[in-house]
Design an enzyme around this catalytic site. Structure first.
Site, PDB file in Angstrom:
ATOM      1  N   ARG A 165       0.841  -1.216   0.000  1.00  0.00           N
ATOM      2  CA  ARG A 165       0.000   0.000   0.000  1.00  0.00           C
ATOM      3  C   ARG A 165       0.866   1.251   0.000  1.00  0.00           C
ATOM      4  O   ARG A 165       0.548   2.257  -0.638  1.00  0.00           O
ATOM      5  CB  ARG A 165      -0.943  -0.005   1.221  1.00  0.00           C
ATOM      6  CG  ARG A 165      -1.692   1.311   1.392  1.00  0.00           C
ATOM      7  CD  ARG A 165      -2.962   1.213   2.217  1.00  0.00           C
ATOM      8  NE  ARG A 165      -2.816   0.513   3.471  1.00  0.00           N
ATOM      9  CZ  ARG A 165      -2.172   0.984   4.555  1.00  0.00           C
ATOM     10  NH1 ARG A 165      -1.594   2.170   4.517  1.00  0.00           N
ATOM     11  NH2 ARG A 165      -2.104   0.274   5.657  1.00  0.00           N
ATOM     12  N   TYR A 169     -16.732  14.753 -17.573  1.00  0.00           N
ATOM     13  CA  TYR A 169     -17.139  13.352 -17.491  1.00  0.00           C
ATOM     14  C   TYR A 169     -18.205  13.193 -16.389  1.00  0.00           C
ATOM     15  O   TYR A 169     -18.090  13.813 -15.321  1.00  0.00           O
ATOM     16  CB  TYR A 169     -15.909  12.488 -17.197  1.00  0.00           C
ATOM     17  CG  TYR A 169     -16.251  11.104 -16.732  1.00  0.00           C
ATOM     18  CD1 TYR A 169     -17.033  10.265 -17.521  1.00  0.00           C
ATOM     19  CD2 TYR A 169     -15.826  10.639 -15.492  1.00  0.00           C
ATOM     20  CE1 TYR A 169     -17.383   8.991 -17.078  1.00  0.00           C
ATOM     21  CE2 TYR A 169     -16.156   9.365 -15.052  1.00  0.00           C
ATOM     22  CZ  TYR A 169     -16.934   8.553 -15.851  1.00  0.00           C
ATOM     23  OH  TYR A 169     -17.286   7.311 -15.406  1.00  0.00           O
ATOM     24  N   ASP A 219      -7.815  17.250 -16.271  1.00  0.00           N
ATOM     25  CA  ASP A 219      -8.095  15.860 -16.642  1.00  0.00           C
ATOM     26  C   ASP A 219      -7.742  15.723 -18.119  1.00  0.00           C
ATOM     27  O   ASP A 219      -8.431  16.252 -18.995  1.00  0.00           O
ATOM     28  CB  ASP A 219      -9.581  15.560 -16.388  1.00  0.00           C
ATOM     29  CG  ASP A 219      -9.944  14.124 -16.743  1.00  0.00           C
ATOM     30  OD1 ASP A 219      -9.242  13.510 -17.562  1.00  0.00           O
ATOM     31  OD2 ASP A 219     -10.959  13.633 -16.209  1.00  0.00           O
ATOM     32  N   LYS A 252      -8.067   4.254 -20.074  1.00  0.00           N
ATOM     33  CA  LYS A 252      -8.365   4.532 -21.482  1.00  0.00           C
ATOM     34  C   LYS A 252      -7.169   4.170 -22.368  1.00  0.00           C
ATOM     35  O   LYS A 252      -6.822   3.016 -22.488  1.00  0.00           O
ATOM     36  CB  LYS A 252      -8.783   5.994 -21.638  1.00  0.00           C
ATOM     37  CG  LYS A 252      -9.711   6.516 -20.552  1.00  0.00           C
ATOM     38  CD  LYS A 252     -11.050   5.827 -20.550  1.00  0.00           C
ATOM     39  CE  LYS A 252     -12.049   6.571 -19.695  1.00  0.00           C
ATOM     40  NZ  LYS A 252     -12.874   5.752 -18.845  1.00  0.00           N
TER      41      LYS A 252
END
Ligand code: PLP
Length: 423
Positions: free
Chosen positions: A75, A127, A200, A225
């Site tokens: 982590r 988005y 973004d 993407k």
């Protein structure tokens, strides 16, 4: 920026700002297309493995009970993830990059830099998931959000509250209407007001646009993407230049447990190797599709940043090195748009974008359905909007598929009208 060529192809490899490779391949400067293939840290395997090892481990044995090693717990840090983060930072020209379990995890982390009572200015064509985060999660944390048309610099300046606005959240091109905002001008205005700027960059990736070069503080990408490229992985990336900001993001990534898992990081590293090739083909296909759609009588409001006639084109070519592979248009009829999507054979009706297969969707019913209908209407997001993500298929097959789909959809809608009239 070099504009798309007559064939619609975008410049190969976007050699905007070469970086040096942190490996034996240095000291020459390399273009981004080369940095994507020769990923430096990922290739520094003592046994010379061509495919880098996956450190599929949660824990690392420590040298002693009171002394720590380079890694202790995945982590907090993992060699596979860190290698791809180093590669991503080089692509962005960043001090540091961070990989998250999804693009939304990355964006949520950005909002966690803020405190109760702070104000966010965000675009009004974002988005759907980002809109949902800003409209339904941030207010519960005491953050106030103002949505504004970020193509209008004066409107953004008017929305900024100096000293209280702590974040300007931008997309350029926006999803789904592919609107362009002037990242450098908006960054200056936000900094004057004391706000951080997060862009973004999912639609272009650092290959075609580097927000940090334009003055943004945080470059965000949904690596689900183009970077992953095969619609088989969720990941998100943040890149920053400021060391203090990097330390705060590193703290949040560890404290909130949002870092990308080792195997997913490895898959992402593999995807990056072909990203330049894939995006070049996808952008070239998108440019051909845009030219074809522009000539169809059914198509209205076609948006593609590579079209010289499109709004914001001059701003786009000044700040980006390619037009990307997403385009959107309306037909004037929800029924026709639906019939068109459903009549395509190669273009799959699927959310997301950036994978090797061409996709088609109606944002108001899919990717942006979480935005309430009245908000969509107020923002001018039409129900009949269609968004296409161009894949890497043969362009003639894609054009033939659209042609038969337009014919079938037009006929289906015409045939359904008398039936409706009889009811
Ligand atoms: C522009 C944009 N930003 C962020 C996201 C969220 O990324 P992810 O789906 O990886 O969480 C998406 C997802 O579609 C997107 O289109």
């Amino acid at each position: 920026m070099s504009p798309p060529s007559a064939s619609g192809a975008v410049p190969n490899g976007a050699p905007a700002s070469p970086e040096s490779l942190p490996t034996s391949v240095a000291p020459r400067k390399y273009a981004l297309a080369t940095l994507l293939v020769h990923s430096g840290a990922l290739e520094e395997d003592p046994l010379g493995a061509s495919s880098p090892p996956i450190y599929q481990t949660a824990t690392f044995r420590q040298p002693g009970a009171t002394t720590g090693g380079a890694y202790d717990y995945t982590r907090s840090g993992n060699p596979t993830r860190n290698a791809v983060e180093t590669q991503w930072a080089a692509l962005e020209g960043a001090e540091r990059a961070f990989l998250f379990t999804s693009g939304m995890a990355a964006l949520a982390t950005v909002t966690h830099l803020l405190s109760h009572g702070d104000h966010i200015v965000a675009g009004d064509d974002l988005y759907g998931g980002t809109s949902r985060l800003l409209a339904r999660v941030c207010p519960a944390a005491g953050l106030e959000v103002t949505n504004v048309d970020t193509c209008d610099v004066e409107a953004v300046i008017a929305a900024l509250r100096p000293g209280r606005t702590k974040l300007l959240m931008l997309e350029s091109p926006t999803n789904p209407r592919l609107q362009i905002c002037d990242i450098a001008a908006l960054s200056r205005a936000a900094h004057d007001a004391g706000a951080l700027v997060c862009v973004d960059n999912s639609i272009l990736t650092p290959l075609y646009q580097r927000p940090l070069d334009l003055g943004a503080d945080i470059s965000m990408t949904s690596a689900t993407k183009y970077p992953a490229g095969h619609s088989d992985l969720m990941a998100g990336a943040l890149a920053v230049r400021d060391a203090g900001l990097a330390a705060r993001l590193a703290f949040l990534q560890n404290a909130e447990g949002t870092g990308l898992a080792p195997h997913d990081a490895w898959l992402l590293g593999r995807g990056l190797k072909t990203m330049a090739l894939r995006m070049e083909r996808q952008a070239s296909n998108a440019a051909r599709l845009a030219a074809w759609l522009a000539a169809r009588p059914e198509v209205r409001g076609l948006a593609y940043p590579g079209l010289r006639a499109s709004a914001g084109h001059s701003v786009h070519v000044a700040q980006a090195t390619g037009a990307g592979a997403i385009l959107s248009f309306t037909t004037g009829s929800v029924e026709l748009s639906r019939a068109l999507c459903e009549a395509t054979r190669l273009f799959k009706i699927t959310v997301s974008f950036g994978g090797v297969a061409s996709l088609i969707l109606m944002p108001c019913f899919m990717s942006h359905a979480s935005i309430p209908a009245e908000v969509r209407a107020a923002r001018g997001l039409p129900d009949d909007l269609i968004r296409i993500s161009a894949g890497i298929e043969d362009i003639d097959d894609l054009l033939a598929d659209l042609e038969q789909a337009f014919d079938a959809a037009t006929k289906a809608v015409a045939d359904s009208k008398p039936a409706l009239a009889l009811k």
